[in-house]
Design a protein around this motif. Structure first.
Motif, PDB file in Angstrom:
ATOM      1  N   VAL A 202       0.920  -1.384   0.136  1.00 48.80           N
ATOM      2  CA  VAL A 202      -0.178   0.137   0.008  1.00 48.80           C
ATOM      3  C   VAL A 202       0.954   1.109   0.090  1.00 48.80           C
ATOM      4  CG1 VAL A 202      -1.689   1.419   1.212  1.00 48.80           C
ATOM      5  CG2 VAL A 202      -1.841  -1.172   0.921  1.00 48.80           C
ATOM      6  N   GLY A 203       2.088   1.272   0.791  1.00 51.61           N
ATOM      7  CA  GLY A 203       2.865   2.362   0.769  1.00 51.61           C
ATOM      8  C   GLY A 203       3.310   2.804  -0.636  1.00 51.61           C
ATOM      9  N   ILE A 204       3.926   1.460  -1.228  1.00 47.51           N
ATOM     10  CA  ILE A 204       4.529   1.811  -2.622  1.00 47.51           C
ATOM     11  C   ILE A 204       3.354   2.320  -3.479  1.00 47.51           C
ATOM     12  CG2 ILE A 204       5.164   0.501  -4.863  1.00 47.51           C
ATOM     13  CD1 ILE A 204       6.382  -1.628  -2.773  1.00 47.51           C
ATOM     14  N   ALA A 205       2.250   1.636  -3.523  1.00 50.74           N
ATOM     15  CA  ALA A 205       1.143   2.206  -4.431  1.00 50.74           C
ATOM     16  C   ALA A 205       0.840   3.823  -4.183  1.00 50.74           C
ATOM     17  CB  ALA A 205      -0.282   1.374  -3.900  1.00 50.74           C
ATOM     18  N   LEU A 206       0.764   4.116  -2.921  1.00 47.29           N
ATOM     19  CA  LEU A 206       0.600   5.405  -2.672  1.00 47.29           C
ATOM     20  C   LEU A 206       1.570   6.361  -2.996  1.00 47.29           C
ATOM     21  CD1 LEU A 206      -1.319   5.040   0.902  1.00 47.29           C
ATOM     22  CD2 LEU A 206      -2.511   5.461  -1.488  1.00 47.29           C
ATOM     23  N   THR A 207       2.654   6.051  -3.179  1.00 53.84           N
ATOM     24  CA  THR A 207       3.895   7.129  -3.739  1.00 53.84           C
ATOM     25  C   THR A 207       3.796   7.034  -5.259  1.00 53.84           C
ATOM     26  OG1 THR A 207       5.403   5.248  -3.726  1.00 53.84           O
ATOM     27  CG2 THR A 207       5.195   6.444  -1.800  1.00 53.84           C
ATOM     28  N   ARG A 208       2.944   6.174  -5.718  1.00 54.50           N
ATOM     29  CA  ARG A 208       2.914   6.424  -7.472  1.00 54.50           C
ATOM     30  C   ARG A 208       2.000   7.494  -7.812  1.00 54.50           C
ATOM     31  NH1 ARG A 208       7.431   3.971  -8.055  1.00 54.50           N
ATOM     32  NH2 ARG A 208       7.437   4.614  -5.737  1.00 54.50           N
ATOM     33  N   PRO A 209       2.663   8.108  -8.893  1.00 56.90           N
ATOM     34  CA  PRO A 209       1.648   9.360  -9.413  1.00 56.90           C
ATOM     35  C   PRO A 209       0.164   9.043  -9.456  1.00 56.90           C
ATOM     36  CG  PRO A 209       3.840   8.876 -10.657  1.00 56.90           C
ATOM     37  CD  PRO A 209       3.416   7.978  -9.723  1.00 56.90           C
ATOM     38  N   PHE A 210      -0.360   7.829  -9.959  1.00 54.91           N
ATOM     39  CA  PHE A 210      -1.558   7.663 -10.319  1.00 54.91           C
ATOM     40  C   PHE A 210      -2.641   7.752  -8.924  1.00 54.91           C
ATOM     41  CE2 PHE A 210       0.053   3.404  -9.212  1.00 54.91           C
ATOM     42  CZ  PHE A 210      -0.860   2.776  -8.538  1.00 54.91           C
ATOM     43  N   ALA A 211      -1.790   7.517  -7.777  1.00 51.65           N
ATOM     44  CA  ALA A 211      -2.683   7.535  -6.588  1.00 51.65           C
ATOM     45  C   ALA A 211      -2.772   8.629  -5.703  1.00 51.65           C
ATOM     46  CB  ALA A 211      -1.989   6.173  -5.538  1.00 51.65           C
ATOM     47  N   ALA A 212      -2.145   9.851  -6.331  1.00 53.95           N
ATOM     48  CA  ALA A 212      -2.062  11.124  -5.690  1.00 53.95           C
ATOM     49  C   ALA A 212      -3.366  11.670  -4.933  1.00 53.95           C
ATOM     50  CB  ALA A 212      -1.558  12.165  -6.748  1.00 53.95           C
ATOM     51  N   ARG A 213      -4.456  11.411  -5.747  1.00 52.63           N
ATOM     52  CA  ARG A 213      -5.805  11.925  -5.103  1.00 52.63           C
ATOM     53  C   ARG A 213      -6.458  11.029  -4.308  1.00 52.63           C
ATOM     54  NH1 ARG A 213      -9.165  13.452 -10.819  1.00 52.63           N
ATOM     55  NH2 ARG A 213      -7.893  14.993 -11.696  1.00 52.63           N
ATOM     56  N   ILE A 214      -5.961   9.955  -3.904  1.00 55.86           N
ATOM     57  CA  ILE A 214      -6.490   9.036  -2.746  1.00 55.86           C
ATOM     58  C   ILE A 214      -5.386   8.829  -1.760  1.00 55.86           C
ATOM     59  CG2 ILE A 214      -7.931   7.599  -4.446  1.00 55.86           C
ATOM     60  CD1 ILE A 214      -5.770   5.388  -4.056  1.00 55.86           C
ATOM     61  N   THR A 215      -4.331   9.372  -1.595  1.00 60.37           N
ATOM     62  CA  THR A 215      -3.412   9.346  -0.542  1.00 60.37           C
ATOM     63  C   THR A 215      -3.768   9.884   0.643  1.00 60.37           C
ATOM     64  OG1 THR A 215      -1.232   9.477  -2.295  1.00 60.37           O
ATOM     65  CG2 THR A 215      -0.927   9.904   0.245  1.00 60.37           C
ATOM     66  N   GLY A 216      -4.348  10.883   0.645  1.00 58.01           N
ATOM     67  CA  GLY A 216      -5.082  11.742   1.820  1.00 58.01           C
ATOM     68  C   GLY A 216      -5.934  10.973   2.416  1.00 58.01           C
ATOM     69  N   PRO A 217      -7.087  10.707   1.753  1.00 52.98           N
ATOM     70  CA  PRO A 217      -8.071   9.858   2.296  1.00 52.98           C
ATOM     71  C   PRO A 217      -7.666   8.477   2.771  1.00 52.98           C
ATOM     72  CG  PRO A 217      -9.058  10.721   0.402  1.00 52.98           C
ATOM     73  CD  PRO A 217      -7.450  11.107   0.271  1.00 52.98           C
ATOM     74  N   THR A 218      -6.884   7.940   2.186  1.00 53.35           N
ATOM     75  CA  THR A 218      -6.432   6.286   2.450  1.00 53.35           C
ATOM     76  C   THR A 218      -5.608   6.859   3.854  1.00 53.35           C
ATOM     77  OG1 THR A 218      -6.073   5.881   0.029  1.00 53.35           O
ATOM     78  CG2 THR A 218      -4.865   4.577   1.842  1.00 53.35           C
ATOM     79  N   MET A 219      -4.644   7.550   4.048  1.00 59.31           N
ATOM     80  CA  MET A 219      -3.869   7.722   5.062  1.00 59.31           C
ATOM     81  C   MET A 219      -4.775   8.016   6.172  1.00 59.31           C
ATOM     82  SD  MET A 219      -0.765   7.022   4.535  1.00 59.31           S
ATOM     83  CE  MET A 219      -0.144   7.460   6.173  1.00 59.31           C
ATOM     84  N   ALA A 220      -5.925   8.847   6.051  1.00 59.63           N
ATOM     85  CA  ALA A 220      -7.035   9.032   7.085  1.00 59.63           C
ATOM     86  C   ALA A 220      -7.484   7.837   7.779  1.00 59.63           C
ATOM     87  CB  ALA A 220      -7.910  10.159   6.575  1.00 59.63           C
TER      88      ALA A 220
END
Length: 254
Positions: free
Chosen positions: A82-100
């Motif tokens: 999940v950490g790898i996925a969230l650092t990829r450009p395609f996941a930029a919009r969902i990084t904040g909600p996912t971390m929440a």
């Protein structure tokens, strides 16, 4: 001259000397020996004998280690991908909600999280494992992201310029350089799991918390001390083993 060079090489590698590796185990062994002498110097009543004996302590320690090991493996299986996925450009919009969402695990008190899973699912080993994973996943997830994001972009571009695919850059450049930071998060998760696993006794999962709870219920101070000291020693020893793994797995030169 040779000794000085060897010392400098050890300092550069970040690895400890033999004496550095043996210091903490020796101290923990001394604590256990003192505890053994204290327990065997007293005449134990029937309740203390039932709670503080070799088979009982070995069983509780084994249960505690199982809770810690399985939950930590679960953390690694979830947090790193999940950490790898969230650092990829395609996941930029969902990084904040996912971390929440992942922050919720540590926002809820550990005993509350265990009780919630016991109520909505069941009591026992596996509900406790899921609760421990939810409570300790954040350090590994956050450190995975931090470790990957701190890799110099110029190094990544150099790899791409050499014809490496995105997957090759990730596995051969980014992840190796992020290993020290990820391992720091893993050490934190391990210590959290050892401490929190003591609370799993309240949801029927056993562990050293059984010893502590038995001492509290029966008002036996010696039993409480034995359970607490063993839990603390186990946490320090697990952190020590994780430190060795960090030294061994750290890429040379970092």
């Amino acid at each position: 001259m040779t000794y000085t060079l060897a010392k400098q090489e050890r300092a550069a590698s970040g690895r400890r000397s033999v004496a550095g590796y043996l210091g903490l185990p020796a101290a923990l062994l001394a604590v256990l020996l003192v505890l053994y002498v204290v327990v065997h110097s007293r005449t134990l009543d029937s309740i203390e004998q039932r709670l503080v004996n070799g088979p009982k302590l070995l069983q509780a320690t084994g249960q505690h280690l199982a809770l810690t090991a399985v939950s930590t493996i679960g953390v690694l299986i979830i947090a790193i991908p999940v950490g790898i996925a969230l650092t990829r450009p395609f996941a930029a919009r969902i990084t904040g909600p996912t971390m929440a969402v992942f922050n919720i695990g540590q926002a809820v008190p550990s005993i509350g999280l265990l009780v919630i899973f016991a109520i909505v699912w069941d009591i026992g080993f596996w509900p406790s494992i899921v609760a421990l994973v939810a409570y300790s996943i954040l350090p590994v997830l956050r450190n995975t992201m931090i470790g990957l994001r701190q890799v110099d972009q110029a190094v990544i571009e150099s790899g791409r310029g050499m014809g490496m695919s995105k997957l090759a850059v990730l596995t051969r450049i980014e992840l190796p350089l992020a290993v020290p930071v990820i391992l720091t998060g893993l050490r934190t998760a391990l210590v959290i799991n050892v401490g929190t696993a003591a609370l799993c006794t309240f949801v029927g999962a056993g562990g050293l918390g059984n010893i502590i709870d038995g001492g509290l219920v029966s008002n036996r101070q010696l039993v409480i001390v034995v359970g607490s000291v063993l839990t603390a020693v186990l946490a320090l020893f697990v952190d020590y083993l994780a430190g060795i793994a960090e030294d061994v797995l750290r890429p040379r030169g970092l």
